[in-house]
Write an enzyme that holds these catalytic residues in place. Structure first.
Site, short mmCIF file in Angstrom:
data_model
loop_
_atom_site.label_atom_id
_atom_site.label_comp_id
_atom_site.label_asym_id
_atom_site.label_seq_id
_atom_site.Cartn_x
_atom_site.Cartn_y
_atom_site.Cartn_z
N CYS A 99 14.60 10.06 4.84
CA CYS A 99 14.58 10.08 6.02
C CYS A 99 15.66 10.51 7.26
O CYS A 99 15.83 10.71 8.36
CB CYS A 99 14.18 8.81 6.69
SG CYS A 99 15.38 7.67 5.79
N GLU B 37 11.16 15.98 13.54
CA GLU B 37 11.97 15.74 12.42
C GLU B 37 10.49 17.19 11.85
O GLU B 37 9.46 16.91 12.17
CB GLU B 37 10.93 14.48 11.36
CG GLU B 37 11.60 14.19 10.42
CD GLU B 37 10.97 12.75 9.77
OE1 GLU B 37 10.36 12.57 10.52
OE2 GLU B 37 11.85 11.70 9.05
N GLU C 139 10.07 1.47 9.28
CA GLU C 139 11.62 2.32 8.61
C GLU C 139 10.56 3.77 9.58
O GLU C 139 9.67 3.84 8.38
CB GLU C 139 11.50 1.76 7.94
CG GLU C 139 12.54 0.67 7.49
CD GLU C 139 13.76 0.55 7.88
OE1 GLU C 139 14.56 0.93 8.21
OE2 GLU C 139 14.34 -1.00 7.61
N GLY D 40 7.16 4.78 7.30
CA GLY D 40 6.60 6.48 7.17
C GLY D 40 6.93 6.93 8.64
O GLY D 40 8.28 7.04 8.93
N SER D 41 5.89 8.00 9.31
CA SER D 41 6.37 9.15 9.91
C SER D 41 6.44 7.86 11.77
O SER D 41 5.88 6.66 11.12
CB SER D 41 4.97 9.78 10.27
OG SER D 41 4.03 8.95 10.28
N GLY E 276 3.67 5.17 12.47
CA GLY E 276 4.41 3.03 12.78
C GLY E 276 3.59 3.00 14.03
O GLY E 276 3.36 2.18 14.07
N LYS F 100 0.51 -0.62 0.00
CA LYS F 100 0.10 0.14 -0.43
C LYS F 100 0.68 0.95 0.08
O LYS F 100 1.92 1.64 1.06
CB LYS F 100 -0.77 -0.37 1.36
CG LYS F 100 -2.14 1.09 0.99
CD LYS F 100 -2.63 1.74 1.77
CE LYS F 100 -1.94 2.70 2.77
NZ LYS F 100 -1.51 3.91 1.93
P1 NAD Z 1 3.29 8.47 6.35
O1 NAD Z 1 3.52 8.10 7.96
O2 NAD Z 1 2.45 10.11 6.97
O3 NAD Z 1 2.64 7.61 5.60
C1 NAD Z 1 3.09 6.50 5.44
C2 NAD Z 1 2.30 5.38 4.65
O4 NAD Z 1 1.33 5.16 5.67
C3 NAD Z 1 0.98 5.77 3.80
O5 NAD Z 1 1.12 4.57 3.07
C4 NAD Z 1 -0.22 6.12 4.34
O6 NAD Z 1 -1.12 6.17 4.30
C5 NAD Z 1 0.01 5.24 5.72
N1 NAD Z 1 -0.86 5.21 6.77
C6 NAD Z 1 -0.75 6.72 7.55
N2 NAD Z 1 -1.68 5.91 8.11
C7 NAD Z 1 -2.44 4.69 8.53
C8 NAD Z 1 -2.71 4.28 9.34
N3 NAD Z 1 -3.32 4.50 10.08
N4 NAD Z 1 -2.68 2.52 8.97
C9 NAD Z 1 -2.00 2.07 7.99
N5 NAD Z 1 -1.43 3.03 7.21
C10 NAD Z 1 -1.71 4.25 7.55
O7 NAD Z 1 4.49 8.81 5.79
P2 NAD Z 1 4.35 10.01 5.22
O8 NAD Z 1 4.43 11.44 5.78
O9 NAD Z 1 4.22 9.41 4.00
O10 NAD Z 1 5.90 9.97 5.05
C11 NAD Z 1 6.76 10.55 5.53
C12 NAD Z 1 7.93 9.91 6.46
O11 NAD Z 1 8.24 8.67 6.44
C13 NAD Z 1 8.83 11.06 7.68
O12 NAD Z 1 9.12 10.43 9.01
C14 NAD Z 1 9.60 10.31 6.85
O13 NAD Z 1 11.29 10.16 8.15
C15 NAD Z 1 9.73 8.64 6.81
N6 NAD Z 1 10.57 7.54 5.97
C16 NAD Z 1 11.44 6.80 6.39
C17 NAD Z 1 12.19 6.32 5.64
C18 NAD Z 1 13.34 4.78 6.62
O14 NAD Z 1 13.68 4.66 5.60
N7 NAD Z 1 12.89 5.07 8.07
C19 NAD Z 1 11.93 6.64 4.71
C20 NAD Z 1 11.12 7.14 3.81
C21 NAD Z 1 10.39 8.20 5.16
#
Ligand code: NAD
Length: 512
Positions: free
Chosen positions: A303, A401, A269, A247-248, A252, A194
């Site tokens: 990230c 962040e 991650e 993601g964030s 997470g 997803k």
């Molecule tokens: P986000 O957490 O808002 O979303 C990430 C994903 O999670 C999206 O697909 C979103 O639709 C999904 N999501 C959101 N709420 C959810 C829920 N309640 N249940 C299931 N899925 C859900 O993050 P973002 O704004 O898309 O990305 C930015 C973040 O990602 C930053 O914090 C960045 O540091 C991090 N990131 C980390 C890495 C790593 O490898 N450590 C790599 C890239 C980005």
């Protein structure tokens, strides 16, 4: 370069999408080789260069869940029935497929993902490399024999987990998809991916390319929709064996809770607040260039960004002023323009967040050097000036962040103080040190709590090297052999070899 009118962009988008999915009339989900248009609420995608609505599609319908459960199990059985060498050959061909359509993938990533085309090109090439790298592992994933002190032959085998759900963010869509899909299928698993609702298109194309080489339909499925709706539902109702989340930190946490409720493991991650440490004995020009790349590349939407710049006090003022002056050198502009080095912030929500964080930092007493030049091509769109803030490590801008082109510069006096400041963070994703004293560089690398650390460099990562975080940056590792282990189940098998074996009573005692 003429980056085209809104209508031209839209036409080009359809031309590219229909090259891969000839009959698609809207963005949808790709499941078992079929296209499913959603019926949920609208998801709007915007052109970050001017803030105009680019396209909208509907959130995925929960009705796809039984279909996902069905197709993954069938495809996984077909996949595991092949020899490991045959699977490896097919995975290698995915790399060739990606290379063959890299121009189209690059354009799509830039067009829909609001990513500078130069960055997108590099990331697409990396995805091909990921499949080529893991293809070689396919027939080398053998188990081990353990020299147990009993009459047994004890061996360990690595089995696929089953189906994995991968949830990815918007900042590097196809890169993150390839990064997680390649090891997952190499280890024998089925995948439900997803991607971010803001950037699903190149992940959908990747699933199509994977299928085109002869990998069973339904082994890799992509669901286009929101996380809080279909994402959460899939954790609860899909027959999955692990969740891998990129993601964030806040999301997470929710993912980890949902996975724990279901009794399945998760890999997280997450974000970072990485310390980039510059000592006075560093190669000044290289460290300066390194500091620029560490934070301003990808407009800070990475990230591992070096978002805390720790500089030894005796060179602090000079270094920070020189860094601020370089903000004028960058080509900031439309992501589709080949000359652009720094594009806009990908979406409006993130843009608002970055603006708010800068405002709060100034409210907390952070200072912007006078020579920090505002180098934005137009007032429209989600552009943020590459910004240098001078502050301290207690400020919110140094602890949270920002995920934008904003660096907080902090002075230090001693090696111990630099390490202490670097570690005064709830995150631990990455970090770097710049200095000529080799012993000092290694001491610092040893003591900073971070999953990835560079000495006299920044941001180099490779699919062969493990990647992941400490603390609030997450847990589990991706890339390299570690990713294959993370996508495998370990089984220990005991074979009795004694002519008259004893019977175990409890763990220790043995009886006739
Ligand atoms: P986000 O957490 O808002 O979303 C990430 C994903 O999670 C999206 O697909 C979103 O639709 C999904 N999501 C959101 N709420 C959810 C829920 N309640 N249940 C299931 N899925 C859900 O993050 P973002 O704004 O898309 O990305 C930015 C973040 O990602 C930053 O914090 C960045 O540091 C991090 N990131 C980390 C890495 C790593 O490898 N450590 C790599 C890239 C980005």
């Amino acid at each position: 370069m003429n980056c085209g009118s809104q209508q031209q962009r839209e036409n080009r988008f359809w031309e590219l999408l229909n090259q891969f999915f000839p009959n698609a009339e809207s963005i949808g989900s790709y499941i078992g080789g079929e296209w499913f248009i959603g019926d949920g609420s609208d998801i709007e995608l915007y052109n970050a260069d001017n803030g105009a609505l680019f396209y909208s599609y509907r959130d995925a319908s929960p009705e796809i869940i039984p279909k996902l459960n069905e197709v993954t199990k069938v495809a996984e059985a077909q996949w595991r029935a092949m020899t490991a060498a045959d699977r490896g050959r097919l995975i290698f061909q995915v790399g060739a497929k990606i290379r063959a359509v890299s121009a189209e993938l690059t354009e799509l990533e830039s067009l829909v993902g609001n990513k500078p085309i130069r960055d997108a090109r590099g990331e697409v090439a990396k995805v091909a490399e990921m499949f080529e790298y893991y293809a070689g592992w396919s027939d080398k994933l053998h188990g081990e024999v353990i020299p147990v002190p009993t009459t047994h032959l004890n061996y360990v085998v690595y089995e696929p987990l089953g189906t994995v759900l991968q949830i990815t963010p918007w900042n590097a869509p196809i890169f993150t998809a390839g990064w997680q899909i390649a090891p997952a299928i190499t280890a024998g698993n089925g995948v439900i991916l997803k991607p971010s609702e803001l950037t699903p298109v190149t992940s959908l194309v990747l699933a199509k390319l994977i299928e085109e080489v002869g990998i069973p339909k339904g082994l890799v499925n992509v669901v286009a929709g929101y996380g809080h709706t279909i994402g959460q539902m899939m954790i609860q109702r899909c027959h999955i064996d692990k969740v891998v989340f990129v993601g964030s930190p806040n999301t997470g946490e929710q993912i980890a809770v949902a996975a724990a409720r279901k009794g399945i493991p998760a890999i997280l991650e997450l974000g970072g607040k990485s310390a980039n440490i510059v000592f006075a004995d560093a190669d000044y020009e290289k460290a300066l260039r390194g500091a620029q790349n560490a934070i301003f590349g990808s407009a800070g939407q990475s990230c591992v960004s070096g978002s805390r710049l720790l500089v030894e006090r005796i060179i602090f003022d000079q270094f920070v002023n020189d860094l601020a002056a370089t903000t004028a050198q960058f080509q900031v502009g439309n992501p589709l323009d080949e000359a652009t080095q720094i594009g806009p912030i990908q979406n409006q929500k993130q843009y608002t967040h970055v603006c708010k964080m800068i405002e709060q930092a100034l409210g907390e007493g952070a200072k912007i050097p006078n020579n920090n030049v505002e180098s934005i091509p137009s007032a429209a769109g989600y552009y943020i000036y590459p910004t240098v803030l001078v502050g301290n490590n207690q400020m919110q801008c140094a602890q949270e962040e920002i995920f934008g082109p904003v660096v907080v510069a902090i002075p230090f006096d001693t090696e111990e103080e630099a390490i202490a400041i670097a570690n005064e963070s709830t995150f631990g994703l990455a970090g770097a040190v710049w200095c000529r004293d080799v012993a000092k560089a290694h001491r610092v690398a040893d003591k900073v709590r971070a999953g990835t650390f560079w000495i006299n460099g920044y941001k180099t990562i490779h699919v062969s090297s493990p990647f992941g975080g400490y603390g609030r940056s997450g847990y589990g590792r991706s890339s390299g052999l570690e990713a294959l282990r993370a996508y495998s189940q370990v089984k220990s098998i005991w074979v009795e070899r004694a002519a008259e074996p004893l019977v175990n009573f409890g763990y220790g005692s043995q009886e006739k």
